[in-house]
Motif scaffolding. Structure first.
Motif, PDB file in Angstrom:
ATOM      1  N   ARG A   2      -5.158  11.678  26.184  1.00  0.00           N
ATOM      2  CA  ARG A   2      -3.879  11.226  25.612  1.00  0.00           C
ATOM      3  C   ARG A   2      -3.905  11.238  24.085  1.00  0.00           C
ATOM      4  NH1 ARG A   2      -0.558   9.102  29.388  1.00  0.00           N
ATOM      5  NH2 ARG A   2      -1.467   8.405  31.333  1.00  0.00           N
TER       6      ARG A   2
ATOM      7  N   HIS B 183     -11.337   5.187  26.283  1.00  0.00           N
ATOM      8  CA  HIS B 183     -10.498   5.600  27.414  1.00  0.00           C
ATOM      9  C   HIS B 183      -9.335   6.480  26.954  1.00  0.00           C
ATOM     10  CE1 HIS B 183      -8.299   5.549  31.159  1.00  0.00           C
ATOM     11  NE2 HIS B 183      -7.235   5.083  30.504  1.00  0.00           N
TER      12      HIS B 183
ATOM     13  N   LYS C 180      -6.558   0.389  34.489  1.00  0.00           N
ATOM     14  CA  LYS C 180      -7.926   0.584  34.000  1.00  0.00           C
ATOM     15  C   LYS C 180      -8.559  -0.727  33.534  1.00  0.00           C
ATOM     16  CE  LYS C 180     -11.515   2.676  32.116  1.00  0.00           C
ATOM     17  NZ  LYS C 180     -12.569   3.276  32.895  1.00  0.00           N
TER      18      LYS C 180
ATOM     19  N   ASP D 271     -10.890   9.874  26.083  1.00  0.00           N
ATOM     20  CA  ASP D 271     -11.388  10.590  27.263  1.00  0.00           C
ATOM     21  C   ASP D 271     -10.276  11.008  28.209  1.00  0.00           C
ATOM     22  OD1 ASP D 271     -13.921  10.270  26.234  1.00  0.00           O
ATOM     23  OD2 ASP D 271     -14.492   8.659  27.614  1.00  0.00           O
ATOM     24  N   SER D 272      -9.177  10.257  28.226  1.00  0.00           N
ATOM     25  CA  SER D 272      -8.065  10.599  29.123  1.00  0.00           C
ATOM     26  C   SER D 272      -7.273  11.794  28.617  1.00  0.00           C
ATOM     27  CB  SER D 272      -7.127   9.389  29.273  1.00  0.00           C
ATOM     28  OG  SER D 272      -6.406   9.165  28.069  1.00  0.00           O
TER      29      SER D 272
ATOM     30  N   ASP E 257      -1.213   3.052  33.103  1.00  0.00           N
ATOM     31  CA  ASP E 257      -2.604   3.517  33.097  1.00  0.00           C
ATOM     32  C   ASP E 257      -3.534   2.430  32.564  1.00  0.00           C
ATOM     33  OD1 ASP E 257      -4.841   5.377  33.116  1.00  0.00           O
ATOM     34  OD2 ASP E 257      -4.531   5.569  30.950  1.00  0.00           O
TER      35      ASP E 257
END
Length: 72
Positions: free
Chosen positions: A49, A43, A14, A46-47, A10
């Motif tokens: 995770r 990120h 990204k 927001d993902s 990921d």
């Protein structure tokens, strides 16, 4: 695919770069350049995770030329 491998894939997509991953004292570690920290943290949050930052501190390596690091 393991959880870490998914995160590696990921982040490589990204950010178009490879990060260094490791494991210290049973903790997964990701090394990232300082210019990527804010977008990287955003990120990861927001993902979905990661939903909180557990620790933030400084590390002093007096034998290095650049002796200070920030550790998240």
């Amino acid at each position: 695919m393991s959880h870490i491998e998914e995160i590696k894939s990921d982040l490589a997509q990204k950010f178009q770069q490879n990060f260094e991953f490791g494991n210290n004292f049973g903790n997964d570690v990701l090394e990232a350049p300082k210019d990527v920290i804010v977008p990287l943290m955003r990120h990861l949050k927001d993902s979905g995770r990661f939903d909180f930052l557990m620790d933030l501190c400084g590390a002093d390596y007096p034998e290095r030329k650049q002796r200070f690091e920030v550790v998240y």
